[in-house]
Design an enzyme around this catalytic site. Sequence first.
Site, mmCIF file in Angstrom:
data_model
loop_
_atom_site.group_PDB
_atom_site.id
_atom_site.type_symbol
_atom_site.label_atom_id
_atom_site.label_comp_id
_atom_site.label_asym_id
_atom_site.label_seq_id
_atom_site.Cartn_x
_atom_site.Cartn_y
_atom_site.Cartn_z
ATOM 1 N N THR A 119 0.658 -1.198 -0.082
ATOM 2 C CA THR A 119 0.036 -0.163 0.003
ATOM 3 C C THR A 119 0.645 1.352 -0.049
ATOM 4 O OG1 THR A 119 -1.554 1.234 1.395
ATOM 5 C CG2 THR A 119 0.024 -0.267 2.640
ATOM 6 N N TYR A 143 -1.612 0.103 10.092
ATOM 7 C CA TYR A 143 -1.958 -0.735 8.683
ATOM 8 C C TYR A 143 -0.760 -0.648 7.796
ATOM 9 C CZ TYR A 143 -3.667 -1.064 4.142
ATOM 10 O OH TYR A 143 -3.803 -1.680 2.643
HETATM 11 C C1 UD1 Z 1 -6.187 5.097 2.958
HETATM 12 C C2 UD1 Z 1 -4.893 4.289 2.862
HETATM 13 C C3 UD1 Z 1 -4.862 3.347 1.951
HETATM 14 C C4 UD1 Z 1 -5.887 2.456 2.625
HETATM 15 C C5 UD1 Z 1 -7.115 2.892 2.500
HETATM 16 C C6 UD1 Z 1 -8.158 2.098 3.149
HETATM 17 C C7 UD1 Z 1 -3.235 6.148 3.502
HETATM 18 C C8 UD1 Z 1 -2.264 7.061 2.969
HETATM 19 N N1 UD1 Z 1 -3.786 5.475 2.573
HETATM 20 O O1 UD1 Z 1 -6.335 5.753 2.008
HETATM 21 O O2 UD1 Z 1 -3.632 2.749 1.855
HETATM 22 O O3 UD1 Z 1 -5.872 1.191 1.432
HETATM 23 O O4 UD1 Z 1 -7.284 4.115 3.471
HETATM 24 O O5 UD1 Z 1 -8.389 2.133 4.219
HETATM 25 O O6 UD1 Z 1 -3.080 5.871 4.845
HETATM 26 N N2 UD1 Z 1 -12.171 11.747 2.301
HETATM 27 C C9 UD1 Z 1 -13.156 12.641 2.396
HETATM 28 N N3 UD1 Z 1 -14.430 12.242 2.936
HETATM 29 C C10 UD1 Z 1 -14.691 10.887 3.028
HETATM 30 C C11 UD1 Z 1 -13.575 9.956 2.875
HETATM 31 C C12 UD1 Z 1 -12.449 10.471 2.387
HETATM 32 O O7 UD1 Z 1 -13.044 13.839 2.615
HETATM 33 O O8 UD1 Z 1 -15.738 10.879 3.623
HETATM 34 C C13 UD1 Z 1 -10.943 12.256 1.762
HETATM 35 C C14 UD1 Z 1 -9.746 11.706 2.649
HETATM 36 O O9 UD1 Z 1 -9.637 12.852 3.653
HETATM 37 C C15 UD1 Z 1 -8.678 11.653 1.622
HETATM 38 C C16 UD1 Z 1 -9.553 11.298 0.230
HETATM 39 O O10 UD1 Z 1 -10.679 11.627 0.379
HETATM 40 O O11 UD1 Z 1 -8.168 12.926 1.339
HETATM 41 C C17 UD1 Z 1 -9.177 9.745 0.004
HETATM 42 O O12 UD1 Z 1 -9.503 9.124 1.307
HETATM 43 P P1 UD1 Z 1 -10.037 7.576 1.495
HETATM 44 O O13 UD1 Z 1 -10.846 7.370 0.318
HETATM 45 O O14 UD1 Z 1 -10.595 7.363 2.865
HETATM 46 O O15 UD1 Z 1 -8.403 6.774 1.163
HETATM 47 P P2 UD1 Z 1 -6.969 7.093 1.933
HETATM 48 O O16 UD1 Z 1 -7.199 7.818 3.288
HETATM 49 O O17 UD1 Z 1 -6.288 8.230 1.037
#
Ligand code: UD1
Length: 330
Positions: A119, A143
């Site tokens: 990851t 993780y």
């Molecule tokens: C993270 C992990 C990744 C893991 C995944 C699954 C890191 C860097 N990455 O991805 O390896 O496989 O989680 O748990 O730790 N967001 C919102 N609102 C929401 C959801 C997300 O604003 O409701 C934003 C987050 O702040 C981020 C982006 O969307 O900026 C992507 O978030 P998300 O889809 O949760 O994935 P990661 O956190 O990048």
Amino acid sequence: MSGNAILVTGGAGYIGSHTVRQLGERGERVVTLDNLSKGFRENVLYGEFVEGDTADKVLVSRLLDEHRIDTVIHFAAHTVVPESVADPLKYYRNNTCATRNLLECCAAGGIRQFVFSSTAAVYGIPEQERCSEDTPTRPINPYGMSKLMSEQMLRDLGAASDLRYVVLRYFNVAGSDPEGRIGQSTPDATLLIKVAAELALGKRDVLSIFGTDYPTRDGTGVRDYIHVEDLADAHLKALDYLRTGAESQILNCGYGQGYSVREVLDTMQRVHGAPLNIIEQDRRAGDPPALIAGADKIRQVLGWTPRFDDLEEITRSSLNWERKLTGRSR
Ligand code: UD1
């Protein structure tokens, strides 16, 4: 049975099931091992299915032997970052210790080819938004650390034996099977595109943007979203690569292009054809501002060429799958 087979752990899960499907479609012999803690039996469209745990050494050794396995593709893992922070030992047990058991069975069984799901979380909060494979690895959650420890075991075992491996470091995975047979079914999803698709279909009332004050082009977090079909294909290309006898590799899996949360949500609203109920909140703990794959190496080394490198296509495919899930029990 004749010929060698491929053992896919976690093949009933989201990315694993797409890979099993692609392997089956091209006529590979596949055995899926999955404990169904998050996966679904009906997602395994090809090959033999065995319900069981990667940590079960007796079972794994028997499967390696009985099916004349020569390659293991190892997906089985817990993947929810906040949960790993709350319950780290669960992650070290299920991700790190189980991988150690699996590797021990592989070493004893003479397995020489191994593809591992890692990851981008191994990079933590990188100094540069674009990470190449030699960007320093400094995970900021259990993780990411549980996966990095598995990478390290592979490295050490590779140095001490004939095992060769490809480690694939996934960036943000989304989308589903273009023919709509399988997709991301995990309950209580936290991933942005999945949550946005649920919102569009009325399964949630609201979506929060976590942080609007990041030093990015519109203040929201930037990520490199990769379609699950292209990611699954990277595993098949890794298999082909290992079969040539080539050396072990660590490869980023992303397109090399970042989109902000707002850009993703705008795309979802366009694809959905209606505005979504979106609110702004504070940053979520542990989120890096931007994480984009340096994505040249995988193209050069594996000859991998993405086919679905299009945010609209990715969101549409996630939405289509979510629509299919509507009305089912999950
Ligand atoms: C993270 C992990 C990744 C893991 C995944 C699954 C890191 C860097 N990455 O991805 O390896 O496989 O989680 O748990 O730790 N967001 C919102 N609102 C929401 C959801 C997300 O604003 O409701 C934003 C987050 O702040 C981020 C982006 O969307 O900026 C992507 O978030 P998300 O889809 O949760 O994935 P990661 O956190 O990048």
